[in-house]
Each structure stands twice: as structure tokens, then as C-alpha cells.
Design an enzyme around this catalytic site. Structure first.
Site: not given
Length: 280
Positions: A230, A202
């Protein structure tokens, strides 16, 4: 009470439809699954300027909790972590477990913006801030849709299709109310079993920030690590659903094996649990 329902809560600028690939997988495990829009995220409901406070913002989920026959598992993605913390405090007897999916997990009394804005080490989300701008005198946040390729790269690096995900999964402007509201958890809410699903790649909430939040939270947190960016509900819905359902099947077991985490804690095996007491 038995866990009967799983409620999937979206993050900033999203809608519940982002979980479309995950919902049927959890239903196949025997759960009633809900992916509602929070207040201000449904077209025609008044938008970001209508959001009064966190009680108002999270009311669609509170309504589901009230109707559920048993207890529910709450999952919050990204900013949705602030929502599930709020709901746990105000409906602790209806919540069997909390899952933070690469999400905001602030200590009680701390606001999400503490970890969004640059500051001390292991804080700040510079890649996201570069693509977000305040509007309406700070009451809203908008993504820079003139930079679609960069938006996709940062926020939706997991999306397997061409172009962007369907437009109905997003909203134009996000209320800033959740960013400035401190985590109210205390007492019974802090005893609810917690699982943090890390997204190792992420860049919106970097792994160091994810682990700093786990470290500062006053209580043990079980952890599963996924090799995702993400939005793992796009790239690995099966593995995500498995992690969610495994926790929902036995949240108390996770509470017994959870431990403290930190920015230097080794990740678990690819997609595996990293929550044993012998971890450093």
C-alpha cells in the site's frame, strides 16, 4: 501552460511527511514539489472535527495551486484520490494531470465509501476495516494502535526500517468527510489526463478493487503497475518518482495512449506501463 509544480497528497491518517523520500527525487528532475497536510492533519489546526466539507479539507492544496506559476500535477495516495478528483473539478485550468497512487478513483457521483465497505464483487477493504474504528458519532476514524504489528503489516508493508515509520507522518483521527462525498467531476475535469499507479500487492485497496474503479470510471486511464503493497513511497521511492516525473514531463502523451482497464486486465511488466490500446 507549462507544468511547474507537483503536489503530493497523502491518504487517510497520514501527513505530507510520508513523501519525504520522494520529494528530493522529483526536485532533482526540475519540479517544485509540495507535500502539504490536508485540513485536520496538522497538529493544532483543529483536527478531524474542524473539517467542514471537501473545499475546506483540500484548501491547503488549492492555495498552492493558486500560487503556482504554471500548471500542476496532482498525486493522491489512497483516500487522497478523492481529494485530487475534487480539486480537478474546481481548479481544472490549474491542473495538467492527475495521478492516482493505489487510490480512490470513483466515477462521478460515487462516494469513496462505496469501494471501502463490503458489497458487490471487487469492492471492500476488509483488512483495513478490521483495524479502523469510528469515533465521535461517526465523524472520525481511528486506527487500532494497540495492534501495531498488524497495522504495519497491512498499511506499511513496504516500510524498510525497523518498527513503525516516524510518528510525525501520522495523525490519530481521520475526518470521515472525504469518505461520504461523491466525486463531483464533470466537463473539463474529465478531460484532464489521468495515470493510475497500481500497487500489485496492496491488501488495503486490493488490486481487484483498484481495477474495478478504473473500469467504472467514464474515461480512459493510463496505468503503471508496481510490485508494491500500500505504500510504495517507502519501498521504492526511486521507481515511484520516475513514474511520477515521466507523467509530469508529458501528460498529454499519456492521455493519447490511455485505455480502459478492468479487474481482469493483465498487469504491465514489472514497474512498466500497461496502457496501450492493444490491451484486452
Amino acid at each position: 501552460m507549462t507544468v511547474t509544480d507537483i503536489i503530493l497528497i497523502h491518504g487517510a491518517l497520514n501527513r505530507g511527511a510520508c513523501y519525504d523520500a520522494v520529494v528530493p527525487l522529483l526536485e532533482a528532475r526540475g519540479y517544485r514539489v509540495h507535500a502539504p497536510d490536508l485540513t485536520g492533519h496538522t497538529p493544532g489546526d483543529g483536527g478531524h472535527l474542524s473539517v467542514v466539507d471537501m473545499e475546506h479539507y483540500t484548501r491547503p492544496v488549492a492555495d498552492i495551486l493558486a500560487r503556482a506559476e504554471g500548471q500542476s500535477i496532482l498525486l493522491g495516495h489512497s483516500l487522497g484520490g478523492a481529494s485530487i478528483s475534487w480539486l480537478a473539478q474546481h481548479h481544472p485550468d490549474k491542473v495538467a494531470g492527475l495521478i492516482y497512487l493505489t487510490a480512490v478513483l470513483t466515477a462521478p457521483g460515487i462516494t469513496p465509501e462505496t469501494f471501502v465497505l463490503p458489497g458487490e464483487p471487487n469492492r471492500g477493504t476488509p483488512h483495513a476495516l478490521d483495524l479502523i474504528q469510528p469515533v465521535d458519532e461517526g465523524r472520525g476514524l481511528q486506527a487500532d494502535f494497540s495492534r501495531l504489528e498488524r497495522l504495519r503489516e497491512v498499511f506499511m508493508g513496504d516500510y524498510p526500517g525497523e518498527g513503525m515509520p516516524p510518528a510525525e507522518q501520522f495523525i490519530q483521527t481521520q475526518s470521515t468527510v472525504p469518505f461520504g462525498t461523491p466525486n463531483p467531476m464533470e466537463g473539463r475535469a474529465l478531460e484532464i489526463p489521468r495515470l493510475y499507479i497500481e500497487a500489485l500487492d496492496d491488501v488495503v485497496i486490493p488490486i481487484a478493487v483498484q481495477r474495478q474503479m478504473q473500469k467504472e470510471f467514464p474515461g480512459p486511464v493510463a496505468v503503471v503497475s508496481l510490485p508494491a503493497s500500500h505504500a510504495p513511497y517507502y519501498s521504492m521511492p526511486e521507481r515511484l518518482a520516475e513514474a511520477i516525473a515521466d507523467f509530469a514531463d508529458a501528460p498529454a502523451e499519456y492521455r493519447q495512449t490511455a485505455t480502459k482497464a478492468g479487474p481482469d486486465r493483465p498487469a504491465g511488466a514489472d514497474g512498466g506501463r500497461a496502457d496501450r490500446a492493444d490491451l484486452p
